[in-house]
Design an enzyme around this catalytic site. Structure first.
Site, PDB file in Angstrom:
ATOM      1  N   SER A 218       0.853  -1.190   0.000  1.00 38.14           N
ATOM      2  CA  SER A 218       0.000   0.000   0.000  1.00 38.14           C
ATOM      3  C   SER A 218       0.887   1.237   0.000  1.00 38.14           C
ATOM      4  O   SER A 218       1.679   1.409  -0.921  1.00 38.14           O
ATOM      5  CB  SER A 218      -0.943  -0.030   1.212  1.00 38.14           C
ATOM      6  OG  SER A 218      -1.817   1.082   1.197  1.00 38.14           O
ATOM      7  N   HIS A 244      -2.827  -1.275  -3.125  1.00 40.39           N
ATOM      8  CA  HIS A 244      -3.974  -0.384  -2.944  1.00 40.39           C
ATOM      9  C   HIS A 244      -3.825   0.830  -3.861  1.00 40.39           C
ATOM     10  O   HIS A 244      -3.006   1.716  -3.611  1.00 40.39           O
ATOM     11  CB  HIS A 244      -4.060   0.084  -1.485  1.00 40.39           C
ATOM     12  CG  HIS A 244      -4.262  -1.024  -0.519  1.00 40.39           C
ATOM     13  ND1 HIS A 244      -3.977  -0.902   0.819  1.00 40.39           N
ATOM     14  CD2 HIS A 244      -4.724  -2.289  -0.682  1.00 40.39           C
ATOM     15  CE1 HIS A 244      -4.254  -2.046   1.438  1.00 40.39           C
ATOM     16  NE2 HIS A 244      -4.710  -2.898   0.542  1.00 40.39           N
ATOM     17  N   ASP A 340      -4.257  -4.669   6.280  1.00 43.73           N
ATOM     18  CA  ASP A 340      -4.683  -5.564   5.212  1.00 43.73           C
ATOM     19  C   ASP A 340      -3.571  -6.576   4.938  1.00 43.73           C
ATOM     20  O   ASP A 340      -2.398  -6.215   4.846  1.00 43.73           O
ATOM     21  CB  ASP A 340      -4.978  -4.758   3.946  1.00 43.73           C
ATOM     22  CG  ASP A 340      -5.614  -5.601   2.857  1.00 43.73           C
ATOM     23  OD1 ASP A 340      -6.256  -6.613   3.184  1.00 43.73           O
ATOM     24  OD2 ASP A 340      -5.475  -5.231   1.669  1.00 43.73           O
TER      25      ASP A 340
END
Length: 400
Positions: A218, A244, A340
């Protein structure tokens, strides 16, 4: 021009993160300021209309994070970026732009020049006002990068904020290059022990020959991906990635990876069979999961609800891969805020697969890798510069 400081009714935490907003639209500056000021741990201390004014003002201010527009008159964001970093070393800069391919290209260039992250703005002030996802992403990125800035200079955090996910060196830098000036202890890095004020226990089970490599990332992820995949060479396994990012950015990221890697790279397509020696990136706005069909592993794209506030998300990718590959799945969790990949990595390790996390010292934000590392799910916690060689060693040694 400079706007008056926002007067918010939200009580502020002690030592709230200090933010400068730079955008040529007074309306957008006002909207961004109100979004940020609604969080008690964030304080907008300056709001200006172009990069030239920002450079003049930042030298006199104690600023943790700058939200910097790309397209502005007098001096645009890309021109201002290196000058801001020179005027205020250690400040964290988030590039903000509407979601076009041109702006995505500029955002990638900005990250190579030192910007910590980017955020795509909705195309109009009306959309911006209603964009709850944008508000959440903006505030969370500002707070995560505010922790980075404060921790690097050993400054106090806002009341109740934790420092355990912040880094002390820039992504992709070796420990020797870090502003902190000290390398992480290599013994603790490879064998566990106290790390980021938490005890890390590494898994010591034997690693089976990986049949696939899965990567989750991310904030700071593009540069980390370039480092790993640019040094990995050609492997016989497929490489699948969830980063992401919104749609325009993921298509461009796949192209960039293809240029720096020795393997073809593309966004995954629904119904596509994956092949060894190729890289597949989850498209923005879609979870990328996998199913077995005969002897093939097939990509399935879906728009099920976001997980961990993300779509694409790492967890659904890992859950689906674990069902297919079991102990022959190797996972890398790279820099990123949030957690995540944690739940998916739990499924992976339960099935006998292996997880490697990027270390805190070389992560832009040690959220995702820190979550799996401190949960005891990793076989190794490594600097980004060591990841590619470690993966190749596992593949070659296991295949022998």
């Amino acid at each position: 021009m400079s706007l008056p400081l926002n007067t918010s009714s939200t009580p502020k935490a002690e030592n709230a993160y200090r933010v400068m907003v730079v955008d040529d639209s007074a309306v957008i500056r006002g909207l961004l300021t109100r979004m940020l000021e609604n969080d008690p741990k964030v304080s907008v201390i300056e709001s200006v209309s172009n990069g030239e004014i920002a450079i003049k003002r930042i030298a006199t201010l104690d600023v943790d994070v700058v939200v910097l527009d790309i397209e502005m008159p007098v001096m645009d964001g890309l021109t201002a970026l290196p000058k801001l970093l020179e005027a205020k070393p250690g400040v964290q800069i988030i590039m903000a732009s509407t979601l076009t391919r041109k702006n995505a290209e500029i955002s990638f260039k900005a990250m190579r020049l030192g910007a910590a992250d980017y955020i795509p703005k909705p195309t109009s002030s009306g959309e911006l006002t209603k964009a709850d996802d944008f508000k959440y992403e903006l505030v969370e990125k500002v707070k995560a990068l505010g922790r980075v800035a404060r921790t690097a200079r050993h400054a106090p955090l806002p009341s109740g904020a934790s420092a355990t996910v912040a880094k002390t060196g820039a992504a992709g830098q070796s420990p020797a290059q870090s502003p902190a000036g000290k390398a992480a202890d290599p013994i603790r890095r490879t064998t566990g022990g106290l790390y980021a004020n938490k005890e890390i226990s590494l898994r010591t089970t034997a690693i089976a020959r990986p049949d696939i490599l899965a990567i989750g990332s991310s904030t700071g992820g593009p540069q980390a991906l370039f480092d790993v995949l640019g040094n990995l060479g050609v492997v016989s396994q497929p490489v699948v990635i969830t980063q992401h990012m919104p749609a325009t950015f993921t298509a461009l990221l796949a192209e960039h990876i293809g240029r720096i890697s020795q393997m073809p790279s593309k966004e995954g397509e629904d119904g596509e069979a994956i092949r060894g020696g190729r890289i597949y990136l989850a498209p923005g706005g879609y979870h990328m999961v996998f199913e077995k069909k005969g002897t093939d592993t097939i990509i399935r794209l879906n728009q099920e609800p976001p997980e961990n506030f993300c779509r694409p998300a790492v967890d659904p990718m890992l859950r689906s891969l674990s069902k297919i590959y079991g102990s022959h799945l190797l996972v890398l969790i790279l820099t990123g805020m949030g957690s995540d990949g944690l739940r998916g990595s739990e499924v992976v390790t339960t099935a006998g697969g292996s997880v490697i996390a990027q270390d805190e010292h070389t992560s832009v934000v040690w959220g995702m890798p820190g979550a799996v590392a401190t949960a005891g799910l990793c076989s190794a916690v490594l600097p980004i510069k060591e990841m590619a060689a470690h993966v190749r060693q596992l593949v070659l040694r296991s295949a022998a």
